[in-house]
Design a protein around this motif. Structure first.
Motif, PDB file in Angstrom:
ATOM      1  N   GLU A  81      -6.841  -4.245   3.247  1.00  0.00           N
ATOM      2  CA  GLU A  81      -7.051  -4.336   1.807  1.00  0.00           C
ATOM      3  C   GLU A  81      -7.216  -3.236   0.919  1.00  0.00           C
ATOM      4  N   VAL A  82      -8.595  -2.284   1.646  1.00  0.00           N
ATOM      5  CA  VAL A  82      -8.928  -1.388   0.730  1.00  0.00           C
ATOM      6  C   VAL A  82      -7.483  -0.501   0.880  1.00  0.00           C
ATOM      7  N   LEU A  83      -6.634   0.418   1.606  1.00  0.00           N
ATOM      8  CA  LEU A  83      -5.841   0.993   2.440  1.00  0.00           C
ATOM      9  C   LEU A  83      -5.104   0.922   0.239  1.00  0.00           C
ATOM     10  N   LEU A  84      -4.799  -0.352   0.156  1.00  0.00           N
ATOM     11  CA  LEU A  84      -3.533  -0.693  -0.900  1.00  0.00           C
ATOM     12  C   LEU A  84      -4.651  -0.890  -2.413  1.00  0.00           C
ATOM     13  N   GLU A  85      -5.482  -1.339  -2.511  1.00  0.00           N
ATOM     14  CA  GLU A  85      -6.534  -1.053  -3.934  1.00  0.00           C
ATOM     15  C   GLU A  85      -6.965   0.169  -3.618  1.00  0.00           C
ATOM     16  N   GLY A 115      -6.001   3.546  -1.777  1.00  0.00           N
ATOM     17  CA  GLY A 115      -5.058   4.848  -1.566  1.00  0.00           C
ATOM     18  C   GLY A 115      -5.844   5.603  -0.741  1.00  0.00           C
ATOM     19  N   ALA A 116      -5.274   6.863  -0.518  1.00  0.00           N
ATOM     20  CA  ALA A 116      -5.740   7.916  -0.074  1.00  0.00           C
ATOM     21  C   ALA A 116      -7.167   7.943   0.497  1.00  0.00           C
ATOM     22  N   PRO A 117      -8.113   7.990  -0.988  1.00  0.00           N
ATOM     23  CA  PRO A 117      -9.662   7.964  -1.281  1.00  0.00           C
ATOM     24  C   PRO A 117      -9.768   6.417  -0.405  1.00  0.00           C
ATOM     25  N   GLY A 118      -9.495   5.621  -0.677  1.00  0.00           N
ATOM     26  CA  GLY A 118     -10.573   4.292   0.157  1.00  0.00           C
ATOM     27  C   GLY A 118      -9.383   4.729   1.715  1.00  0.00           C
ATOM     28  N   ALA A 119      -8.821   5.658   2.127  1.00  0.00           N
ATOM     29  CA  ALA A 119      -8.265   5.648   3.915  1.00  0.00           C
ATOM     30  C   ALA A 119      -9.295   6.475   4.347  1.00  0.00           C
ATOM     31  N   ALA A 178       0.732  -0.921   0.157  1.00  0.00           N
ATOM     32  CA  ALA A 178      -0.165  -0.351   0.245  1.00  0.00           C
ATOM     33  C   ALA A 178       0.766   1.335   0.092  1.00  0.00           C
ATOM     34  N   ARG A 179       1.560   1.407   0.225  1.00  0.00           N
ATOM     35  CA  ARG A 179       3.048   2.215   0.706  1.00  0.00           C
ATOM     36  C   ARG A 179       3.217   2.315  -0.720  1.00  0.00           C
ATOM     37  N   ASP A 180       3.002   1.770  -1.525  1.00  0.00           N
ATOM     38  CA  ASP A 180       4.595   1.270  -2.611  1.00  0.00           C
ATOM     39  C   ASP A 180       3.558   2.394  -4.039  1.00  0.00           C
ATOM     40  N   HIS A 181       1.862   1.685  -3.473  1.00  0.00           N
ATOM     41  CA  HIS A 181       0.495   2.523  -3.803  1.00  0.00           C
ATOM     42  C   HIS A 181       0.611   3.542  -3.816  1.00  0.00           C
ATOM     43  N   PHE A 182       0.927   4.391  -2.709  1.00  0.00           N
ATOM     44  CA  PHE A 182      -0.453   5.549  -2.136  1.00  0.00           C
ATOM     45  C   PHE A 182       0.489   7.088  -2.980  1.00  0.00           C
ATOM     46  N   PRO A 183      -0.198   7.728  -3.252  1.00  0.00           N
ATOM     47  CA  PRO A 183      -1.615   8.040  -2.742  1.00  0.00           C
ATOM     48  C   PRO A 183      -2.749   6.977  -3.819  1.00  0.00           C
TER      49      PRO A 183
END
Length: 189
Positions: free
Chosen positions: A87-91, A93-97, A47-52
């Motif tokens: 998983e939501v954070l990975l898929e 990102g920031a909008p999911g968070a 998730a860090r690699d695919h953020f935001p």
């Protein structure tokens, strides 16, 4: 006091699970149940690699495979993170968070309002508890990705949002209300 004790226990369990998920080291031996903290930690790393922006809805399996340690690969494959939040954070990102924070904030507000309301809020309190169980379960599994439990969570949210501020009469007689009275429930099959 029992509610505060239950809340403290849930918070302690969640903190312990998060600590295990973020702890460095090799995955423990055994089945998938023993490897969940390792899976969650790998998911958070991805998730860090695919953020935001996130990796995209439904991309967990493909993305997770690229982040697995080749030395730890087994014949089993991971189809979900066993943690809805990770998983939501990975898929997403920031909008999911942001969406997760809104949902958790709404749940906290609904809990506060349900316990501050009068005797007519018993159903709302039950809805808050039901939804809380599903949200806590999401820390160690993916219950909201199954249709039955997602429907249960949605029903619990509706129940939690409704508060009847009137107190029912203690020994009310059966209602003689006309069929068009909004307090009259008619079920037709």
């Amino acid at each position: 006091p029992w509610l505060a004790l239950l809340g403290a226990g849930a918070l302690l369990g969640a903190a312990g699970g998060l600590w295990l998920a973020l702890a460095p080291g090799a995955p423990p031996p055994g089945g998938i149940e023993q490897q969940r903290p390792f899976i969650i930690a790998t998911t958070l790393d991805a998730a860090r690699d695919h953020f935001p922006a996130g990796s995209g809805g439904g991309s967990f399996l493909r993305v997770y495979q690229h982040h697995e340690d080749p030395a730890a690969i087994s014949p089993e494959y991971r189809n979900h993170a066993h943690n809805d939040y990770a998983e939501v954070l990975l898929e997403y990102g920031a909008p999911g968070a942001a969406l997760m924070l809104v949902v958790l904030g709404w749940w906290g507000f609904a809990a506060f309002a349900a316990w501050r309301s009068g005797a007519g809020a018993a159903a709302a309190r039950a809805g808050v508890i039901m939804l809380g169980v599903v949200l806590a379960h999401s820390l160690v599994d993916y219950p909201l990705r199954t249709a039955g439990l997602a429907l249960l969570a949605a029903a619990a949210a509706v129940i939690a949002a409704r508060r009847d501020t009137t107190t029912p009469a203690p020994d009310a007689e059966p209602s003689e209300a006309p069929a068009d009275d909004p307090r009259h429930l008619r079920i037709t099959l």
